[in-house]
Design an enzyme around this catalytic site. Sequence first.
Site, PDB file in Angstrom:
ATOM      1  N   GLN A 193       1.085  -1.106  -0.117  1.00 22.89           N
ATOM      2  CA  GLN A 193      -0.141  -0.026  -0.140  1.00 22.89           C
ATOM      3  C   GLN A 193       1.027   1.127  -0.304  1.00 22.89           C
ATOM      4  OE1 GLN A 193      -3.391   0.966  -0.305  1.00 22.89           O
ATOM      5  NE2 GLN A 193      -2.596   3.040   0.423  1.00 22.89           N
ATOM      6  N   GLU A 194       2.377   0.890   0.697  1.00 23.52           N
ATOM      7  CA  GLU A 194       2.407   2.689   0.724  1.00 23.52           C
ATOM      8  C   GLU A 194       3.662   3.157  -0.462  1.00 23.52           C
ATOM      9  OE1 GLU A 194       2.781   4.570   2.893  1.00 23.52           O
ATOM     10  OE2 GLU A 194       1.827   4.040   5.242  1.00 23.52           O
TER      11      GLU A 194
END
Length: 399
Positions: free
Chosen positions: A266-267
């Site tokens: 996600q990051e």
Amino acid sequence: MQRITYRVKVSAQSAKRRIGYLLRPAKRELNTKSNFVPFIPPSRFSKTKKIMQVTSIALLSLPAESLTTMNNQVSTYDHVMIDKTLTIAAVPGDSTYFATDGFQHGFGYDLVRSYADELGVTITLKAYANEQDALKALKSGTADMALTTASTELRNELALPSINVSCGYDTSLTKNGLNPKVNWSFKNSDDPLSQKASNFLCDSIKLDNTQKLASFYNQDLLKDAYSQQHFQQTLTEKLPDYQSSFKQQAQQYNHDWELLVAMGYQESHLDANAVSPTGVRGIMMLTNSTAKAMGVADRIDPYQSIGGGARYLEEMKSDFTDVPKSDRVWFALAGYNMGPNAVKRIQSELRAQDIDDKSWANVYAYLSENKAANSRYEQAMHYVSNIRSYLETIKTTAT
């Protein structure tokens, strides 16, 4: 005559105390394992035995009018309220519940948990391999209700009344990739347990919250071909280089290592050299201040970055120890994204409205209702939802 009447009344009270003693609730813990329960028709039920014992004691002491009540069948609702436990027969699935490595959550599961909270009871979930076994468990009395996506034909064949959790608003589920057939089944339609469930699900306010919960459990994130390909390609090509780091740091800070992988995707899509316009860097996209606070000297070093993210997540978990374990990870992730104080302010707003502030479903509903006024709310919604989706995909596709 007056003396005889007095003795009968005293005997009735004594019998009630004996009933309470015999039917006192046993201590139970929430089953967080996902092992399937084979369906075995029970030959004798402990609750029925208790009721028979109660009857034999009470016959000699209850007034005549009370004997009629004792002959009536005790409802499932009464059993649930006596035991303070709601037992669910369920089939795992993306619309019912997810339970792997201690992660027990899901769209249907969260709705059942909210219903149990309203009744003031805990839940015990029993997993079955297929719809028929789960419904047969309900039919036999092994469970109080069933959470399935069983067909109408199967439910009719077993003569089990059911309630569609969307109360007819199927599009609220289908637009989020959820099965519109997800339902709660009961043994009898006239049992207060099923009647209260219908009122619970179809209340206008609860129905609105159900639709928001469906949004959180959206199953369409990785359904398109591009997203699927990119996700799998990233895990195949990049994860092997960092897998040992994820596992070591997860063990050090007591996390599920695949949760850290989902966060890393996600990051940064597992890019150790990633840099954002705002200056966050590395696999876990740490700000300079967070990196220093977590003891990270080099944000682009994969091991240090993953360790910094793992340590920070652990701090977020410690900020929400009063939240039930099944929801705590979502609170921690929201705190990781927008800061724990921002989440606590939302909790304070919910408490002021007499709403359970320790339920992620309620916090998510608040974020959804107020996202137009605060862009950070929508960002947090997507952040937590995406990580949930990535985590479930990693776990269900692992070989």
